[in-house]
Design a protein around this motif. Structure first.
Motif, PDB file in Angstrom:
ATOM      1  N   GLY A 113     -77.435 -37.109  39.170  1.00 37.28           N
ATOM      2  CA  GLY A 113     -78.227 -36.620  38.053  1.00 37.28           C
ATOM      3  C   GLY A 113     -77.646 -35.341  37.459  1.00 37.28           C
ATOM      4  O   GLY A 113     -76.558 -34.894  37.828  1.00 37.28           O
ATOM      5  N   GLN A 114     -78.387 -34.748  36.542  1.00 33.62           N
ATOM      6  CA  GLN A 114     -77.949 -33.508  35.911  1.00 33.62           C
ATOM      7  C   GLN A 114     -79.165 -32.642  35.579  1.00 33.62           C
ATOM      8  O   GLN A 114     -80.294 -33.088  35.653  1.00 33.62           O
ATOM      9  CB  GLN A 114     -77.144 -33.798  34.643  1.00 33.62           C
ATOM     10  N   ASN A 115     -78.895 -31.381  35.230  1.00 36.45           N
ATOM     11  CA  ASN A 115     -79.946 -30.400  34.937  1.00 36.45           C
ATOM     12  C   ASN A 115     -80.927 -30.275  36.103  1.00 36.45           C
ATOM     13  O   ASN A 115     -82.136 -30.142  35.914  1.00 36.45           O
ATOM     14  CB  ASN A 115     -80.693 -30.768  33.654  1.00 36.45           C
ATOM     15  N   HIS A 116     -80.401 -30.315  37.309  1.00 33.07           N
ATOM     16  CA  HIS A 116     -81.217 -30.259  38.512  1.00 33.07           C
ATOM     17  C   HIS A 116     -81.123 -28.882  39.155  1.00 33.07           C
ATOM     18  O   HIS A 116     -80.240 -28.078  38.835  1.00 33.07           O
ATOM     19  CB  HIS A 116     -80.758 -31.326  39.508  1.00 33.07           C
ATOM     20  N   LEU A 117     -82.045 -28.611  40.053  1.00 34.73           N
ATOM     21  CA  LEU A 117     -82.016 -27.395  40.859  1.00 34.73           C
ATOM     22  C   LEU A 117     -81.332 -27.688  42.187  1.00 34.73           C
ATOM     23  O   LEU A 117     -81.542 -28.746  42.771  1.00 34.73           O
ATOM     24  CB  LEU A 117     -83.434 -26.887  41.121  1.00 34.73           C
ATOM     25  N   ILE A 118     -80.533 -26.740  42.642  1.00 34.87           N
ATOM     26  CA  ILE A 118     -79.899 -26.867  43.958  1.00 34.87           C
ATOM     27  C   ILE A 118     -80.419 -25.753  44.847  1.00 34.87           C
ATOM     28  O   ILE A 118     -80.277 -24.571  44.515  1.00 34.87           O
ATOM     29  CB  ILE A 118     -78.362 -26.802  43.851  1.00 34.87           C
ATOM     30  N   PHE A 119     -81.033 -26.142  45.959  1.00 38.64           N
ATOM     31  CA  PHE A 119     -81.483 -25.186  46.971  1.00 38.64           C
ATOM     32  C   PHE A 119     -80.523 -25.272  48.151  1.00 38.64           C
ATOM     33  O   PHE A 119     -80.239 -26.365  48.646  1.00 38.64           O
ATOM     34  CB  PHE A 119     -82.900 -25.498  47.448  1.00 38.64           C
ATOM     35  N   ILE A 120     -80.064 -24.124  48.605  1.00 36.49           N
ATOM     36  CA  ILE A 120     -79.144 -24.074  49.734  1.00 36.49           C
ATOM     37  C   ILE A 120     -79.839 -23.374  50.893  1.00 36.49           C
ATOM     38  O   ILE A 120     -80.240 -22.217  50.781  1.00 36.49           O
ATOM     39  CB  ILE A 120     -77.847 -23.333  49.366  1.00 36.49           C
ATOM     40  N   GLY A 121     -80.004 -24.113  51.997  1.00 35.29           N
ATOM     41  CA  GLY A 121     -80.671 -23.561  53.168  1.00 35.29           C
ATOM     42  C   GLY A 121     -82.058 -24.153  53.344  1.00 35.29           C
ATOM     43  O   GLY A 121     -82.866 -24.141  52.415  1.00 35.29           O
ATOM     44  N   TRP A 122     -82.309 -24.702  54.520  1.00 38.93           N
ATOM     45  CA  TRP A 122     -83.594 -25.357  54.824  1.00 38.93           C
ATOM     46  C   TRP A 122     -84.393 -24.468  55.771  1.00 38.93           C
ATOM     47  O   TRP A 122     -84.041 -24.288  56.928  1.00 38.93           O
ATOM     48  CB  TRP A 122     -83.340 -26.723  55.441  1.00 38.93           C
ATOM     49  N   ASN A 123     -85.476 -23.886  55.254  1.00 32.50           N
ATOM     50  CA  ASN A 123     -86.346 -23.034  56.056  1.00 32.50           C
ATOM     51  C   ASN A 123     -87.748 -23.084  55.450  1.00 32.50           C
ATOM     52  O   ASN A 123     -88.001 -23.832  54.498  1.00 32.50           O
ATOM     53  CB  ASN A 123     -85.808 -21.593  56.118  1.00 32.50           C
ATOM     54  N   GLU A 124     -88.641 -22.302  55.997  1.00 25.56           N
ATOM     55  CA  GLU A 124     -90.022 -22.339  55.524  1.00 25.56           C
ATOM     56  C   GLU A 124     -90.135 -21.885  54.075  1.00 25.56           C
ATOM     57  O   GLU A 124     -90.977 -22.374  53.313  1.00 25.56           O
ATOM     58  CB  GLU A 124     -90.901 -21.454  56.422  1.00 25.56           C
TER      59      GLU A 124
END
Length: 332
Positions: A113-124
């Protein structure tokens, strides 16, 4: 086009396409054959192909049936060969679907896809952030990059999971970093502050090297690394330790009727901050008059930023200047 070239193209096709082509070829062959064997019973080639598919798929509508011995022999061969091809195709499709679902949960599928958010790191923090984003902006797609988690189910969290290290170009390409709209790097709670900040800066460098324009929000734990993160390409620095220290101070010293933590949490969930240049019609007006005008536009004026200095809720007769930045709260 040589036979060798056709064979080369065929071998490069995905297995599902190969099987589908094989099924079609076999069905067309039997359809043409039965048409020439029994032209009265199967007046067109398409009638023969329809009979071949219906017979091989064991549906058996009975609208076309071979009457001659030769035709029935062809039907027997069709059931022995064509049925197995269709069964193989269906089982392959099913197994591929299951395998893709497992790969998706395990973070092995590239996001397209495109125009997406990228989150780096899995935590609370990222768990709660995903919940907030999906509640306020349900149409925005989220890609999560993390190397510690083995599996994340889409049914539990509506995200596209990529397993890997965000400092590696291959992993970033899996997340389609080139077409992302924004990136958030969350600090690693399992590492020391120094190691966590160093990794965040390295990830920022890798992201900026693959997309020079994407805004990068980086969580930095120690003040001494803020400048390094900005030099690496971070657009915004989240100083979580500074924020928590101020919040602790408020919790320890606030008036008893206030609840700073709940107040700030609900404020940030329901509204957003806005920085805007001072419009001409507000220049030289008092803070009170400017607040009333902006309130009619849906802006709750909190204060102004003048020469990079915040002045929150100044006196009612405080004069607004042309160079001021208006700090207000607006709807999402």
């Amino acid at each position: 086009m040589t036979i060798k070239f056709i064979k080369y193209l065929y071998l490069r096709l995905p297995i599902l396409i190969k099987l589908l082509l094989l099924v079609i070829i076999v069905m067309v062959f039997y359809g043409i054959l039965i048409h020439f064997i029994e032209p009265k019973q199967f007046p067109t080639i398409f009638d023969g192909i329809w009979w071949a598919f219906v017979t091989a798929a064991t549906v058996g509508y009975g609208d076309y049936t071979p009457l001659t011995t030769e035709g029935r022999i062809i039907g027997i061969f069709l059931m022995l060969t064509g049925g197995s091809f269709i069964a193989l195709y269906v089982s392959t499709v099913s197994s591929r679907a299951v395998r893709r679902e497992q790969d998706l949960i395990s973070g092995k599928i590239k996001f397209k896809g495109q125009n997406h958010l990228i989150f780096i790191g899995w935590n609370e923090r990222t768990r709660q952030l995903i919940e907030i984003v999906t509640n306020i902006f349900p149409d925005i797609e989220i890609v999560l990059i993390d190397h510690s988690e083995k599996r994340i189910s889409y049914q539990n969290y509506p995200i596209h999971f990529i397993k890997g290290d965000a400092t590696e170009d291959y992993v970033l390409h899996m997340a389609n970093i080139e077409r992302a709209s924004r990136v958030l790097i969350s600090a690693n709670d399992l590492k020391s502050e120094r190691h966590s900040d160093n990794w965040t800066i390295l990830a920022t460098l890798a992201i900026r090297g693959n997309n020079k324009d994407v805004p990068i929000v980086a969580e930095i734990l120690s003040k001494v690394q803020i400048e390094n993160a900005l030099r690496a390409g971070a657009t915004t620095i989240i100083r979580s330790n500074d924020f928590m220290s101020v919040l602790f101070f408020h919790e320890l010293s606030h008036v008893k009727t206030a609840t700073p933590f709940e107040d700030i949490t609900n404020l940030l969930k329901q509204k957003q901050f806005s920085h805007s240049k001072c419009p001409e019609e507000l220049v030289e007006l008092s803070f009170l008059d400017a607040s009333q005008k902006l309130l009619k536009r849906g802006h709750l004026l909190l204060g102004i930023i003048r020469n990079k200095q915040y002045q929150i809720h100044p006196s009612p007769d405080f004069k607004i200047k042309k160079e001021d930045i208006l700090l207000s709260i607006i709807d999402w």
